[in-house]
Design a protein around this motif. Sequence first.
Motif, short mmCIF file in Angstrom:
data_model
loop_
_atom_site.label_atom_id
_atom_site.label_comp_id
_atom_site.label_asym_id
_atom_site.label_seq_id
_atom_site.Cartn_x
_atom_site.Cartn_y
_atom_site.Cartn_z
N TRP A 13 0.93 -1.11 -0.03
CA TRP A 13 0.05 0.10 -0.01
C TRP A 13 1.02 1.23 -0.04
O TRP A 13 0.65 2.22 -0.62
CB TRP A 13 -0.84 -0.17 1.27
N ASN A 14 1.96 1.17 0.86
CA ASN A 14 2.76 2.37 0.99
C ASN A 14 3.59 2.66 -0.43
O ASN A 14 3.64 3.63 -0.81
CB ASN A 14 3.85 2.23 2.10
N ALA A 15 3.68 1.46 -1.06
CA ALA A 15 4.33 1.71 -2.53
C ALA A 15 3.45 2.16 -3.54
O ALA A 15 3.98 3.06 -4.39
CB ALA A 15 4.87 0.19 -3.14
N VAL A 16 2.15 1.76 -3.41
CA VAL A 16 1.19 2.50 -4.14
C VAL A 16 1.16 3.98 -4.03
O VAL A 16 1.02 4.73 -5.27
CB VAL A 16 -0.11 1.66 -4.23
N ILE A 17 0.94 4.36 -2.75
CA ILE A 17 0.70 5.81 -2.48
C ILE A 17 1.75 6.53 -2.83
O ILE A 17 1.47 8.00 -3.11
CB ILE A 17 -0.11 5.99 -1.17
N SER A 18 3.02 6.05 -2.83
CA SER A 18 4.04 6.96 -3.06
C SER A 18 4.66 6.73 -4.68
O SER A 18 5.65 7.14 -4.85
CB SER A 18 5.36 6.49 -2.13
N CYS A 19 3.80 6.14 -5.39
CA CYS A 19 4.15 5.49 -6.82
C CYS A 19 5.77 4.94 -6.86
O CYS A 19 6.71 5.42 -7.85
CB CYS A 19 3.99 6.65 -7.49
N ASN A 20 6.17 4.10 -5.90
CA ASN A 20 7.46 3.69 -5.90
C ASN A 20 7.76 2.57 -6.96
O ASN A 20 7.47 1.69 -6.96
CB ASN A 20 7.64 2.99 -4.37
N LYS A 21 8.87 3.00 -8.00
CA LYS A 21 9.21 2.30 -8.94
C LYS A 21 10.01 1.06 -8.44
O LYS A 21 10.02 0.16 -9.38
CB LYS A 21 9.97 3.12 -9.88
N TYR A 22 10.31 1.15 -7.36
CA TYR A 22 11.34 -0.03 -6.68
C TYR A 22 10.76 -1.35 -6.67
O TYR A 22 11.00 -2.34 -6.86
CB TYR A 22 11.96 0.43 -5.25
N TYR A 23 8.97 -1.08 -6.70
CA TYR A 23 8.33 -2.55 -6.30
C TYR A 23 7.82 -2.78 -7.95
O TYR A 23 7.10 -4.00 -7.83
CB TYR A 23 7.14 -2.13 -5.45
N ASP A 24 8.11 -2.34 -8.82
CA ASP A 24 7.62 -2.60 -10.23
C ASP A 24 8.10 -4.04 -10.46
O ASP A 24 9.25 -4.37 -10.24
CB ASP A 24 7.93 -1.75 -11.28
N GLY A 25 7.08 -5.00 -10.97
CA GLY A 25 7.52 -6.34 -11.12
C GLY A 25 7.40 -7.12 -9.77
O GLY A 25 7.38 -8.46 -10.22
N LEU A 26 7.23 -6.75 -8.74
CA LEU A 26 7.13 -7.47 -7.58
C LEU A 26 5.79 -7.83 -7.30
O LEU A 26 5.29 -8.93 -6.79
CB LEU A 26 7.54 -6.73 -6.38
N PHE A 27 4.73 -6.99 -7.67
CA PHE A 27 3.32 -7.00 -7.50
C PHE A 27 2.55 -5.98 -8.45
O PHE A 27 3.17 -5.14 -8.79
CB PHE A 27 3.05 -6.77 -5.98
N TYR A 28 1.49 -6.25 -8.55
CA TYR A 28 0.59 -5.31 -9.36
C TYR A 28 -0.89 -4.88 -8.34
O TYR A 28 -1.03 -5.81 -7.55
CB TYR A 28 0.15 -5.92 -10.61
#
Length: 88
Positions: A13-28
């Motif tokens: 959730w924190n990755a989504v609200i911060s638009c964190n590119k680091y998590y791309d590919g780990l989940f959708y």
Amino acid sequence: MQGNIVVSEDEKWNAVISCNKYYDGLFYYAVKTTGIFCRPSCKAKTPLKENILFFNSVDDAMKEGFRPCKLCRPDIKEHNFEPNRELI
């Protein structure tokens, strides 16, 4: 970035609200109210937390009936997708 990395729901959730590119590919994440799924780094309007579902792959999201976002294009395998590249 791929692998067997476990990411908690709060971290997602924190990755989504911060638009964190680091998590791309780990989940959708998918938005129940729109029927669309995105990469964590998507710059679209942040959905309400109660309206999202998390998926481990593009295939999982599509099997549940969600369609790819036209802004972040999670269906494109290119990790560094930049929608404005052609404009530049």
